[in-house]
Design an enzyme around this catalytic site. Structure first.
Site, PDB file in Angstrom:
ATOM      1  N   THR A 169      41.373  39.793  39.265  1.00 16.99           N
ATOM      2  CA  THR A 169      42.506  39.885  39.590  1.00 16.99           C
ATOM      3  C   THR A 169      43.931  38.900  39.241  1.00 16.99           C
ATOM      4  O   THR A 169      43.460  38.002  38.852  1.00 16.99           O
ATOM      5  CB  THR A 169      42.300  39.678  41.225  1.00 16.99           C
ATOM      6  OG1 THR A 169      41.288  40.668  41.547  1.00 16.99           O
ATOM      7  CG2 THR A 169      43.653  40.124  42.143  1.00 16.99           C
ATOM      8  N   GLY A 199      38.511  47.454  45.619  1.00 14.72           N
ATOM      9  CA  GLY A 199      37.968  46.022  46.119  1.00 14.72           C
ATOM     10  C   GLY A 199      38.726  45.591  46.948  1.00 14.72           C
ATOM     11  O   GLY A 199      39.310  46.390  47.871  1.00 14.72           O
ATOM     12  N   ASP A 200      38.772  44.234  47.161  1.00 16.96           N
ATOM     13  CA  ASP A 200      39.572  43.514  48.188  1.00 16.96           C
ATOM     14  C   ASP A 200      41.056  43.491  47.948  1.00 16.96           C
ATOM     15  O   ASP A 200      41.774  43.376  48.938  1.00 16.96           O
ATOM     16  CB  ASP A 200      38.953  42.115  48.365  1.00 16.96           C
ATOM     17  CG  ASP A 200      39.440  41.308  46.998  1.00 16.96           C
ATOM     18  OD1 ASP A 200      40.164  40.478  47.200  1.00 16.96           O
ATOM     19  OD2 ASP A 200      38.853  41.634  46.121  1.00 16.96           O
ATOM     20  N   THR A 220      40.810  36.337  44.603  1.00 17.18           N
ATOM     21  CA  THR A 220      40.256  36.657  43.581  1.00 17.18           C
ATOM     22  C   THR A 220      38.764  36.334  43.703  1.00 17.18           C
ATOM     23  O   THR A 220      38.211  35.687  43.970  1.00 17.18           O
ATOM     24  CB  THR A 220      40.832  35.921  42.390  1.00 17.18           C
ATOM     25  OG1 THR A 220      40.338  36.465  41.125  1.00 17.18           O
ATOM     26  CG2 THR A 220      40.861  34.691  42.312  1.00 17.18           C
ATOM     27  N   GLY A 221      38.127  37.432  42.954  1.00 16.68           N
ATOM     28  CA  GLY A 221      36.620  37.233  42.704  1.00 16.68           C
ATOM     29  C   GLY A 221      36.060  38.592  43.178  1.00 16.68           C
ATOM     30  O   GLY A 221      36.414  39.679  42.682  1.00 16.68           O
TER      31      GLY A 221
END
Length: 308
Positions: A169, A199-200, A220-221
């Site tokens: 991201t 995703g998130d 991010t991750g």
């Protein structure tokens, strides 16, 4: 109030051959966002400008440079949030849009909704007159080669995450001269994700959050891990409990690692002007302009400075 902007290019195992381009990219985006702040514009304008610069840079997994899903398609997610009003806009699984962060802002400002997804997001983009691009325009030749070479790998995104051929991201947080904060996050996701996987990044409280009472965060991750702990909101919870912003980010990332074994990173800024950029992955390209200097780094516990 002294304006501040912080940007990141994703927390992952950035390979050496991309390290300089990644750092140069976040430095350029931070300068672009700060130029907006210097003109007296809003934090919201600044984070959109910074993230657009990252989306336009094929080094990063957002907009141009996005990765492909299992079907070889590009599906993009983005969110933007205004800390003064708690207004937010997001899009997920959108296609053929080079700057999904601008589409997310249109959702926030031109609809009564907080998120549009897939076909609905694209129909709205058409209604708003946002330019479209072909999938071929968004995918780099390097990404095509990587996707072809790995498409037979039956490995989940969590195992893929620390490999050097996984991107992630981009995001930005800002504080403007009026004391308002804002955040923006944009992504192409993780290579070989299932079609329709989100995703998130576009999820309020997970991939990003902004509130003038506590601060702004972009995460991010590993998306599924970030979602489980609502990482952005968790960081601001620690700030509200009296933690310094850097300690709050570190504490939340440590909890995510211990609780769900997830790696990641985050940038944050508080209304006081305090800021942070921390991560638990191998690397994360980040940059901050606070008026005094341009701060930047890539490796753990690394910070360099130069004239803004």
């Amino acid at each position: 109030m002294k304006p501040v902007i912080v940007v990141h290019g994703g927390a992952w195992a950035v390979p050496d051959e991309l390290s300089k381009a990644s750092v140069d990219g976040v430095k350029s985006a931070a300068r672009a966002g700060f130029a907006v702040l210097e003109k007296g514009a809003s934090a919201l304008d600044a984070v959109e400008a910074a993230v657009r610069a990252l989306e336009d840079n094929p080094v990063f997994d957002a907009g141009h440079g996005a990765v492909q899903n299992t079907a070889g398609e590009v599906e993009l997610d983005a969110i933007i949030m205004d800390g003064s009003s708690l207004a937010s806009g997001a899009v997920s699984s959108v296609r053929n849009i080079a700057n999904p962060i601008t589409l997310a802002r249109a959702v926030m400002e031109q609809t009564e909704h907080a998120m549009l997804t897939d076909r609905g997001a694209n129909l709205f983009a058409e209604k708003m007159g946002l330019p479209t691009v072909t999938m071929e325009d968004l995918v780099t030749e390097t990404e095509r080669r990587e996707w072809e070479s790995q498409k037979s790998y039956a490995i989940g995104v969590k195992e893929l995450f620390n490999k050097q051929w996984v991107h992630d991201t981009v995001g930005a947080v800002a504080l403007d001269s009026h004391g308002n904060v804002a955040c923006a996050t944009s992504t192409g996701g993780i290579r070989h994700k299932m079609v329709g996987r989100v995703g998130d990044s576009p999820i309020i409280g997970s991939g990003a959050y902004a509130d003038n009472q506590s601060g702004a965060v972009s995460c991010t991750g590993h998306g599924e891990s970030i979602l489980k702990v609502t990482l952005a909101r968790l960081i601001l919870f620690h700030v509200e409990q009296g933690q310094g912003v850097s300690e709050a980010v570190k504490k939340a990332l440590q909890y995510m690692g211990e609780r769900v074994q997830g790696g990641g990173g985050a940038i944050a800024v508080c209304p006081s002007g305090q800021w942070a950029a921390n991560f638990t992955t191998k690397r994360m390209a980040w940059a901050c302009v606070d008026g005094e200097a341009l701060h930047y780094g890539l490796n753990p516990e690394e910070e360099f400075q130069e004239a803004p």
